[in-house]
Motif scaffolding. Structure first.
Motif, PDB file in Angstrom:
ATOM      1  N   UNK A  31      25.622 -41.783   8.637  1.00 57.62           N
ATOM      2  CA  UNK A  31      26.783 -41.743   9.540  1.00 57.62           C
ATOM      3  C   UNK A  31      27.058 -43.101  10.166  1.00 57.62           C
ATOM      4  N   UNK A  32      25.997 -43.758  10.615  1.00 64.20           N
ATOM      5  CA  UNK A  32      26.205 -45.050  11.271  1.00 64.20           C
ATOM      6  C   UNK A  32      26.722 -46.086  10.263  1.00 64.20           C
ATOM      7  N   UNK A  33      26.071 -46.140   9.101  1.00 63.15           N
ATOM      8  CA  UNK A  33      26.475 -47.134   8.088  1.00 63.15           C
ATOM      9  C   UNK A  33      27.904 -46.871   7.620  1.00 63.15           C
ATOM     10  N   UNK A  34      28.200 -45.608   7.427  1.00 64.36           N
ATOM     11  CA  UNK A  34      29.545 -45.223   6.980  1.00 64.36           C
ATOM     12  C   UNK A  34      30.594 -45.654   8.009  1.00 64.36           C
ATOM     13  N   UNK A  35      30.288 -45.361   9.271  1.00 68.79           N
ATOM     14  CA  UNK A  35      31.238 -45.714  10.343  1.00 68.79           C
ATOM     15  C   UNK A  35      31.482 -47.208  10.390  1.00 68.79           C
ATOM     16  N   UNK A  36      30.424 -47.971  10.296  1.00 64.91           N
ATOM     17  CA  UNK A  36      30.585 -49.428  10.365  1.00 64.91           C
ATOM     18  C   UNK A  36      31.347 -49.965   9.160  1.00 64.91           C
TER      19      UNK A  36
ATOM     20  N   UNK B  93      14.987 -43.597   8.610  1.00 67.76           N
ATOM     21  CA  UNK B  93      14.124 -42.417   8.487  1.00 67.76           C
ATOM     22  C   UNK B  93      14.954 -41.140   8.580  1.00 67.76           C
ATOM     23  N   UNK B  94      15.880 -41.133   9.555  1.00 70.12           N
ATOM     24  CA  UNK B  94      16.785 -39.968   9.607  1.00 70.12           C
ATOM     25  C   UNK B  94      17.962 -40.276   8.681  1.00 70.12           C
ATOM     26  N   UNK B  95      17.907 -39.709   7.499  1.00 68.78           N
ATOM     27  CA  UNK B  95      18.868 -40.083   6.476  1.00 68.78           C
ATOM     28  C   UNK B  95      20.310 -39.793   6.900  1.00 68.78           C
TER      29      UNK B  95
ATOM     30  N   UNK C 237      27.639 -46.172   0.220  1.00 69.67           N
ATOM     31  CA  UNK C 237      26.660 -46.112   1.316  1.00 69.67           C
ATOM     32  C   UNK C 237      25.394 -45.392   0.834  1.00 69.67           C
ATOM     33  N   UNK C 238      25.615 -44.251   0.164  1.00 65.94           N
ATOM     34  CA  UNK C 238      24.446 -43.507  -0.331  1.00 65.94           C
ATOM     35  C   UNK C 238      23.616 -44.379  -1.271  1.00 65.94           C
TER      36      UNK C 238
END
Lengths: 440, 634
Positions: free
Chosen positions: B596-601, B589-591, B619-620
């Motif tokens: 950020x989280x997906x990118x970091x992982x 929901x908070x894009x 990621x996008x």
């Protein structure tokens, strides 16, 4: 007088009256050069060579020279007188020429033979510590100019020195043909009252790294300190300056164009190993001929002989040419165990019928010829070719030259060629007398 | 010590720059010029001063001769042959090396001679198996423009490098012998220490711009000829670090000033050569110092050595006179006896009592030597013969103090001071190398060499800017030892691999690796080239370059193994990894947070293997896909 220049350079130098050795100032377009005029060794006739004050030689085209001034004329050289040394020391050095007995003119780099006894003694001042040495300049020739007549003169000089009381004789010689001379002396001097040590150098004596001083020192030491009565060639035993090897004069061969340890005994052990620095002599041979009470000379060589190296395709008619040229003996350097093409058999037959000696050696260098193994060998023997065991072809030709001067009867010549006179023929070779070559 | 105005005291410096050339073969044989070391046959040789001219042996040659002359040479098969072993005459002069000499001469406006003659320069310290160095003069004259004035060129020569000294005494490797060197000698037109460094740099840069200069430790060596007014031209050998030049020049000038002051003081005190000869006599002090607690003395006495002393008349206070940082006249004397007789220990009056030698013992020594307050003395310890010879050497050096600065060849120390090596040779004795035929230069030769003439630095700078390097990086590259490698790689891989990337890799990344404690000697030209090719072929990303090089420098990984470790993942794999990371998110929901989280992982797995930009795109894309999926589901 400008001695070494030609063409344009000569014109220019003559115009200004400049000679080799003069201090000059030469004007070029952009600068002046000051230096000493050097003798020319350029192939370009327009070049003049100056030794600059920094020591370098440079070549300047006379076409670029705008002016020339002589600062100082060359100093007039004093002609050296040649003192003759009548005294006989414990060891007599007989100089015949070659690198070992030459000195460099530092200015030109030209190597010239040592002319006086003193100059020879100056080479190695330490030699005085080893023995009381006297020297004689017999002649000053390059070893490729050696001739049988000179062998005779050297043999006579050796005998004279020994007769006058020298304990041993050192013969300084150019290396290229030293083995031939060593063989010639061996045959010419059947009895010796002391060692005859032939010595040369592979690096000229003007260099700090020259092998000449060590070879000479070692030879003087060997000539004085050993009791054999044979002719040997004493040269570096390995590339390092550790020891020298004294090779029997009838078994030695120059095996490398430039290395210090070029001389090797073939099909035999060297006669002795000399630790020149430790002053130690190790005799390696068992059957060494010892000093006799007196020295005998029996010299002279027949030069109508031929050393023929066979190759596939060599035309046998050459033998007819040799016969008609009046030669008296041929040493064949055949292939393998002692072969040529069978086509040669009738030609050799014709030669031997004419009384010409034909002997067979091998171009393998190492090993013994054996003409009984193959048909060709047997055919050649039937044609009169004589197998010469394990003698080196170069030694065989010298031996033949010596024999032919003493014998005319072909049977007697054959007998003598088959006889081991000075150790030139060996009856047995062991596994270790053949060197193994580097293979990684 | 106060820093004097060196221009005021008439400082004159001349430079001799020696640069190894990266030619295919050595100067006089067919061996490669890679100095690879390794084992080989061992040769033992003696060198002797030329025999035929015994009256005229030069001092340096005699000095070496007197120290014993058996040398050991190691002859590695891969990079030395019979020519280096002095077992075969030299082949003809290497034309590739000569071309560089001609090109550099052209660049410096030197007049090239018409015919080149190879000479033999006598050197019998063992560093040449022949006993001489082969050298050929290519040109004379020319100049270098410097902000403090023009510096003239005396000569440019091509010569063979010496054998490489190994750790063991009098032992050399033949690997370096015969590698071509170009030597550029300047006139003594340099008047400040900084100018010396600048001119050396300028010459070094010019040589690198030929593209034929070798790189690495020892590939360039600077010798300095330094004098001050009233002093002597002293030769300082083997300065390897350019940054050390000003220090060496300054220290040498100060040393010469100090020696001149000592001379003036001795004059004032009325010291003469006769006085030293008469009063400076060796006296055995073994008994007087038998109980000494000085370790060297007691050890030597136990081993049968002796302690001897010698008066230095009216040298009181002068033996300890400072001649530079940690250098005193006493140090000079110690250098001399070390070099000439191989003796270690020297004590002098100005440093005693010390080192366990008591004031009482000093008094006793003074009494025995009849040394008054104004006198100095030295004490030597060791085997009798060496000590006696050492005292003679000291006496001779004391007499030289009356004359000022001795003519010496000195070696540069790492701290910028110098030490005595040997007396300077007289006029270098040279004679022709008759084994090498002279080379008559033709127009064809000159035109071939002209292609190697280095570009003017300004021209080169413009070219670098044009390649996209910024001003700062361009200047760094211009002075870099990697310039030739840079150009080679740019020619092959630019613009796909941008020149700036190649430059920063060489100049910045290597520094980074060093700062991380990596062994940069493992980063050879070949390694850099392999990595650039990998980027060019898309095997790895440019971001992974530092990591790959660090791996190579730190571990024992080969460059290919390191590249494999970081090799780029294909698109499918990237998508798979990113999709897993996005699917793991509890909500999107908070894009921004989701990104950020997906990118970091994802980057945790993909760092160095894929461009960050590409991961972000993926990621996008994946978040968008999930949103649609969630929508469809929801």
């Amino acid at each position: 007088m400008v001695e070494s220049y030609r063409g344009k350079a000569l014109n220019l130098l003559s115009k200004y009256g400049a000679e080799e050795g003069d201090e000059l100032v030469v004007t070029l377009d952009v600068m002046e050069l000051r230096g000493k005029l050097m003798p020319s060794y350029s192939e370009d006739e327009s070049i003049i060579i100056l030794k600059l004050e920094n020591g370098y030689n440079v070549g300047i085209s006379s076409e670029k020279i705008r002016g020339l001034r002589i600062l100082h004329k060359r100093p007039i050289k004093q002609e050296r007188t040649q003192p003759t040394n009548q005294k006989i020391g414990e060891v007599k050095i007989i100089s015949t020429g070659g690198t070992i007995a030459s000195k460099v003119e530092y200015e030109t780099g030209a190597v010239r033979p040592a002319l006086s006894t003193d100059e020879i003694l100056q080479f190695v001042p330490e030699m005085k510590e080893v023995a009381d040495v006297s020297a004689e300049v017999l002649f000053s020739i390059l070893s490729e100019e050696m001739k049988p007549d000179y062998w005779v003169k050297i043999a006579e000089a050796v005998k004279k020195a020994l007769d006058q009381g020298a304990r041993g004789v050192v013969v300084a010689h150019g290396t290229d043909t030293m083995a031939y001379t060593a063989a010639a002396l061996s045959f010419s001097l059947p009895k010796l009252s002391g060692p005859v040590v032939m010595v040369g150098s592979q690096r000229s004596s003007d260099r700090p790294s020259s092998d000449s001083a060590i070879n000479l020192m070692s030879s003087i030491f060997l000539a004085k300190g050993s009791d054999f009565g044979e002719v040997v060639v004493n040269m570096h035993g390995e590339s390092s300056d550790t020891y020298t090897l004294a090779h029997r004069g009838v078994r030695v061969r120059k095996m490398h164009t430039s290395r210090r340890d070029a001389f090797q005994s073939v099909n035999d052990l060297p006669l002795a190993k000399v630790w020149w620095n430790e002053r130690k002599i190790e005799i390696l041979q068992k059957d060494v001929r010892m000093r006799e009470d007196n020295t005998e000379i029996n010299t002279g060589f027949e030069d109508r002989v031929f050393l023929l190296k066979y190759w596939p395709g060599m035309r046998p008619e050459i033998i007819d040419h040799l016969i008609s040229s009046g030669i008296r003996g041929i040493i064949v350097e055949g292939t393998g165990l002692g072969h040529t093409s069978r086509e040669f058999a009738p030609y050799f037959k014709r030669a031997t019928k004419e009384g010409i000696f034909v002997g067979m050696t091998s171009q393998c260098i190492f090993g013994r010829v054996n003409m009984n193994v193959y048909n060709t060998g047997r055919t050649l023997m039937e044609a009169g070719v004589m197998p010469l065991e394990d003698i080196l072809s170069e030694i065989a030709i010298v031996k033949l030259m010596w024999i032919l001067r003493r014998e005319t009867d072909p049977t007697k010549v054959r007998q003598l060629m088959a006889t081991n006179l000075r150790g030139e023929i060996g009856s047995r070779q062991t596994i270790s007398t053949y060197p193994r070559w580097y293979h990684g | 010590m106060a820093d004097p105005d060196l221009k005021e005291i008439g400082l004159m410096v001349g430079l001799e720059v020696h640069q190894q050339l990266n030619t295919r073969a050595k100067l006089f044989c067919g061996c490669p010029t890679t100095i690879q070391g390794g084992e080989g046959h061992k040769l033992q040789r003696y060198l002797r001063p030329s025999m035929s001219e015994l009256g005229e042996v030069d001092t340096a040659a005699l000095f070496e001769w007197s120290r014993g002359t058996r040398f050991t040479y190691i002859a590695p098969e891969g990079c030395s042959c019979l020519v280096e072993a002095d077992e075969e005459p030299p082949h003809g002069l290497n034309r590739e090396a000569l071309d560089v000499g001609i090109a550099v001469s052209m660049a410096l406006g030197s007049s090239i001679v018409d015919e080149i003659y190879t000479m033999r320069k006598i050197v019998i310290d063992g560093s040449n198996t022949t006993g001489f160095q082969r050298t050929a003069l290519v040109s004379l004259g020319g100049r270098i423009i410097d902000e403090e004035g023009e510096v003239g060129i005396l000569s440019i020569t091509i010569e063979e490098d010496a054998a490489r000294r190994l750790e063991e005494d009098r032992t050399f490797s033949l690997d370096r012998l015969g590698v071509p060197l170009i030597e550029i000698s300047t006139a003594p037109d340099i008047h400040t220490p900084e100018q010396a460094e600048r001119v050396a740099k300028r010459i070094g840069q010019l040589l690198r711009l030929t593209g034929k200069a070798k790189r690495g430790l020892g590939s360039i060596r600077q010798d300095l000829n330094i004098s001050i007014r009233g002093g002597t031209k002293v030769e300082v050998k083997g300065v390897q670090e350019l940054e050390l030049i000003p220090k060496v020049v300054r220290n040498e000038a100060i040393r010469q000033m100090g020696l001149l002051e000592i001379r003036r003081e001795l004059e004032r005190r009325g010291v003469s050569e006769e006085m030293i000869n008469f009063q400076s006599k060796g006296v055995d002090l073994s008994e007087a110092l038998r109980e000494s607690s000085n370790k060297l003395i007691s050890a030597q006495l136990r081993q049968g050595g002796v302690v001897m002393g010698m008066k230095a008349p009216k040298f009181g206070g002068l033996l300890g006179k400072e001649l530079g940082p940690n250098r005193r006249l006493g140090t000079e004397l110690a250098d001399y006896i070390r070099s000439f007789v191989g003796l270690g220990g020297l004590f002098h009056s100005d440093e005693l009592p010390k080192y366990g030698i008591t004031a009482e013992e000093v008094e006793r020594v003074r009494k025995i030597l009849t040394a008054e307050e104004e006198d100095g003395f030295v004490i030597l310890v060791g085997k009798r013969e060496k000590v006696e010879n050492g005292l003679e050497v000291v006496k001779a050096r004391l007499i030289q103090c009356l004359k000022g600065v001795p003519k010496e060849t000195r070696g540069a120390n790492d701290d910028g001071t110098t030490r005595f090596l040997r007396p300077q040779p007289g006029s270098a004795r040279m004679y022709p190398e008759t084994d090498v035929p002279p080379v008559r230069l033709s127009i064809v030769d000159m035109e071939r060499a002209r292609l190697l003439v280095p570009e003017e630095p300004e021209v080169k700078l413009k070219k670098l800017l044009k390649l996209g390097l910024n001003e700062e990086l361009s200047r760094i590259m211009l002075n870099s030892i990697h310039l030739d490698l840079f150009e080679e790689l740019v020619a092959k891989y630019h613009p796909k691999v941008p020149a700036t990337l190649i430059a920063t890799t060489m100049e910045n990344t290597l520094k980074y690796i060093k700062s991380k404690g990596g062994d940069t000697s493992r980063i050879t030209d070949e390694v850099i080239e392999e990595v650039m090719r990998a980027v060019f072929e898309d095997t790895v990303t440019k971001d992974s370059i530092p990591e790959i090089l660090l791996e190579v420098a730190q571990s024992k990984l080969s460059v290919n193994e390191a590249i494999k470790k970081f090799s780029r993942l294909n698109e499918d794999e990237v998508t798979r990894i990113v999709r897993t990371a996005v699917e793991k998110l509890d909500n999107i929901s908070d894009e921004r947070r989701a990104f950020n989280i997906a990118m970091g992982n994802a980057m945790e797995v993909l760092r160095g293997k894929v461009d960050g930009k590409k991961v972000a795109e993926a990621v996008r894309r994946e978040i968008e896909k999930r949103r649609e999926k969630d929508k469809a589901r929801g």
